[in-house]
Design an enzyme around this catalytic site. Sequence first.
Site, PDB file in Angstrom:
ATOM      1  N   ARG A  48      -1.006  -2.518   1.833  1.00 21.60           N
ATOM      2  CA  ARG A  48      -1.196  -3.457   0.878  1.00 21.60           C
ATOM      3  C   ARG A  48      -2.715  -3.225   0.267  1.00 21.60           C
ATOM      4  O   ARG A  48      -3.810  -3.463   1.080  1.00 21.60           O
ATOM      5  CB  ARG A  48      -1.315  -4.885   1.488  1.00 21.60           C
ATOM      6  CG  ARG A  48      -0.068  -5.012   2.525  1.00 21.60           C
ATOM      7  CD  ARG A  48      -0.153  -6.201   3.421  1.00 21.60           C
ATOM      8  NE  ARG A  48       0.829  -6.486   3.907  1.00 21.60           N
ATOM      9  CZ  ARG A  48       1.122  -7.000   4.970  1.00 21.60           C
ATOM     10  NH1 ARG A  48       0.027  -7.822   5.599  1.00 21.60           N
ATOM     11  NH2 ARG A  48       2.447  -7.334   5.768  1.00 21.60           N
ATOM     12  N   ASP A 107      -5.883  -4.166  -1.403  1.00 18.45           N
ATOM     13  CA  ASP A 107      -6.590  -5.608  -1.911  1.00 18.45           C
ATOM     14  C   ASP A 107      -6.838  -5.805  -3.292  1.00 18.45           C
ATOM     15  O   ASP A 107      -6.587  -4.849  -3.989  1.00 18.45           O
ATOM     16  CB  ASP A 107      -7.945  -5.961  -1.145  1.00 18.45           C
ATOM     17  CG  ASP A 107      -7.494  -5.894   0.458  1.00 18.45           C
ATOM     18  OD1 ASP A 107      -6.682  -6.924   0.577  1.00 18.45           O
ATOM     19  OD2 ASP A 107      -8.124  -5.046   1.109  1.00 18.45           O
ATOM     20  N   TYR A 128      -7.697   7.924   0.904  1.00 15.80           N
ATOM     21  CA  TYR A 128      -8.541   6.895  -0.046  1.00 15.80           C
ATOM     22  C   TYR A 128      -9.680   7.629  -0.650  1.00 15.80           C
ATOM     23  O   TYR A 128     -10.296   8.347   0.030  1.00 15.80           O
ATOM     24  CB  TYR A 128      -8.861   5.542   0.657  1.00 15.80           C
ATOM     25  CG  TYR A 128      -8.030   4.772   1.229  1.00 15.80           C
ATOM     26  CD1 TYR A 128      -7.651   3.645   0.184  1.00 15.80           C
ATOM     27  CD2 TYR A 128      -7.320   4.612   2.070  1.00 15.80           C
ATOM     28  CE1 TYR A 128      -6.673   2.700   0.498  1.00 15.80           C
ATOM     29  CE2 TYR A 128      -6.189   3.831   2.412  1.00 15.80           C
ATOM     30  CZ  TYR A 128      -6.053   2.818   1.535  1.00 15.80           C
ATOM     31  OH  TYR A 128      -5.027   1.926   1.875  1.00 15.80           O
ATOM     32  N   ARG A 188     -13.614   0.058   2.784  1.00 10.88           N
ATOM     33  CA  ARG A 188     -14.752  -0.736   2.179  1.00 10.88           C
ATOM     34  C   ARG A 188     -15.928  -1.001   3.389  1.00 10.88           C
ATOM     35  O   ARG A 188     -17.046  -1.008   2.992  1.00 10.88           O
ATOM     36  CB  ARG A 188     -14.373  -1.656   1.503  1.00 10.88           C
ATOM     37  CG  ARG A 188     -13.353  -1.632   0.263  1.00 10.88           C
ATOM     38  CD  ARG A 188     -12.659  -2.650  -0.148  1.00 10.88           C
ATOM     39  NE  ARG A 188     -13.449  -3.821  -0.577  1.00 10.88           N
ATOM     40  CZ  ARG A 188     -12.730  -5.120  -0.845  1.00 10.88           C
ATOM     41  NH1 ARG A 188     -11.562  -5.331  -0.776  1.00 10.88           N
ATOM     42  NH2 ARG A 188     -13.711  -6.018  -1.078  1.00 10.88           N
TER      43      ARG A 188
END
Lengths: 263, 263
Positions: free
Chosen positions: B50, B52, B110, B201
Site C-alpha cells: 500500500r 500512501d 524504493y 520516509r
Amino acid sequence: MPTFKLTVAYDGTGFVGWQRQAAGTSIQGLLEDVMTELAGTPTPVTGAGRTDAGVHARGQVAAVHLEREIDAQTLVRAANAHLPAAVRVIDAEVVPESFHARFDATAKTYCYRIWNADVLSPFERPYVWHLPGPALDRDAMRTAAALLEGRHDFAAFQGTGSDALSTERRIFASRVDGDAHDGALVEYAIAGDGFLRYMVRNIVGALVEVGRGRRPPAWIGEVLASRDRSQGGRTAPAAGLFLVRVEYGAYNHGLPRRTPHVA
Amino acid sequence: MPTFKLTVAYDGTGFVGWQRQAAGTSIQGLLEDVMTELAGTPTPVTGAGRTDAGVHARGQVAAVHLEREIDAQTLVRAANAHLPAAVRVIDAEVVPESFHARFDATAKTYCYRIWNADVLSPFERPYVWHLPGPALDRDAMRTAAALLEGRHDFAAFQGTGSDALSTERRIFASRVDGDAHDGALVEYAIAGDGFLRYMVRNIVGALVEVGRGRRPPAWIGEVLASRDRSQGGRTAPAAGLFLVRVEYGAYNHGLPRRTPHVA
C-alpha cells in the site's frame, strides 16, 4: 540602477507562452508583474525568444532594468517568492544597461523529446510527444538531422504568419539521441544562431516522417531546398519542446549529452 | 479464466494512495473499477504493497483474477484506455491462480529523491523533498544508510498505528547517490524483503538529520537499536518516494544505478 540578466526555467504547461497576451497567463507577464511590484514602477522584461504556448524552458534568458538598488541574490529570492512554482528564476547577474536579451543572443539550444512506446510513462505526459506504434528508425533520423547543420534558408520550416526579415539561419549542431529508457525516449537537440517560428517543431515533424520510414533521410534536404513549408511534415506538439540554453558570445557549449527535463 | 500479474506505474500526486478509501480516488479503486467493467462482475485487485497518499510508483505489482477470457496485450490496452493518464498498466502477465501479489513478494525497492538546492526545478516539484540551504553531507548519509543493511528490528522507523505482527525486516541494500544535476539531486535507494508503514520516509528523515550534520552517521544505528520511534527524525514527505520494483523469487536486481522518475 542595475540591469539584470535573468535565467528562467518554466514548465510551460497551461501557460499561453512566453509573450504577454491579451488573455491567459504568460511567463513574461508573470515576470513583469513581479518586477513591477519589486521596483514600484512599471518594469518591462525582455526575453531572448518567444516560446509558444505549452513549450518549456530550462534556460530562457530575460533582461530587466530595475529602478531600485537590489543585489542579484535578493532579486532571485524575491522573484521566486512571488512567482508560481512552475516558473523559477534560477540565476540573476548584473549586466551593462546596454545588454539586450534578444538581439545580443548568439546561440540557442533546444531539445525535443519523443516517447516512442505504446505505454506513456505517467511522469512524462506533459514533456513528450507520444508516438506509440513501431520503433522509429533513429539511425535514419540521425542522418536526416545532420543534413540541417550549417547555414541554410529555413523557409520550409517556418510557420505561417511569421514576420522574420531573413529566413537564413546557421545551425551549429543537430542531433538525434535515443538510447535511454529502454529505447522509449528519442531525444533531438539542435543549436543555432537563431530560430524561425515553429522551426524546431516543424523540423521534428519532418524527422518523424523519416523515422517512420515514410521518407528517406535525404528528403529532409529536399524539403530544405524547396523553401516551401507545404513540402514538410506536420508540426510536432508543443509539450515535447524545451528551450535549454541561450548564449551570448561565441557558441561553445556543444549539445547536452542527455536532455533530462529536470534541470 | 486467467489470473494476471499487473505492473503498474502512477504519479501519486492528488491520489489518496494505493488502497481504496471511503473518500477520494485511489489507484486500487481505479483499477478495480476498470477490471470490474472489463469482466462484467465485481473484480478485486490486490497490490503488493500500500503506497500512501502522494507516493509514486514505477513498478507496483497487482494481481487480478478475471472472469473473462482475455489476452495480456488486450488487457493492457483496454485498461489504459479507461484509466486516467496518471495511472498506467505497463505490463500484464498470466500467472497461476495461486499467485498473491502481497504474500508472494520477496523484495521491494524504493527510491527517495531530495532536491538540495535553493531553487527548485519547476519540473521536479511533485517528485522531490525540497531542502534548500547548505549542501547535505552525502558521505555521512552514505555511511549512515549502509548501517541499515542486514536483518534488523525496524520498530524505530515504523509509523504509529501500524498493525505489523513482526517489525523485523531484511534490508538487501541501502544507498545514497547524489552526483547528478550539479549536485542538486540526492537520491536514496533501499531494497528489502518488506517494509513497515512509513519506514522508508522515516529512514530518510533520519538520514537528513545526519546529512545536515545534526547527528553523526552512527546515530542511525542507535535509533535502530532503540526500537523507539520517538528517537528518530521527522517523516520525509510523500512526494519524494517511489516504489520502483517488486520482486518474486530471489532478490537479484541490485539497486538501480540512477532513479529517474521517468520509467
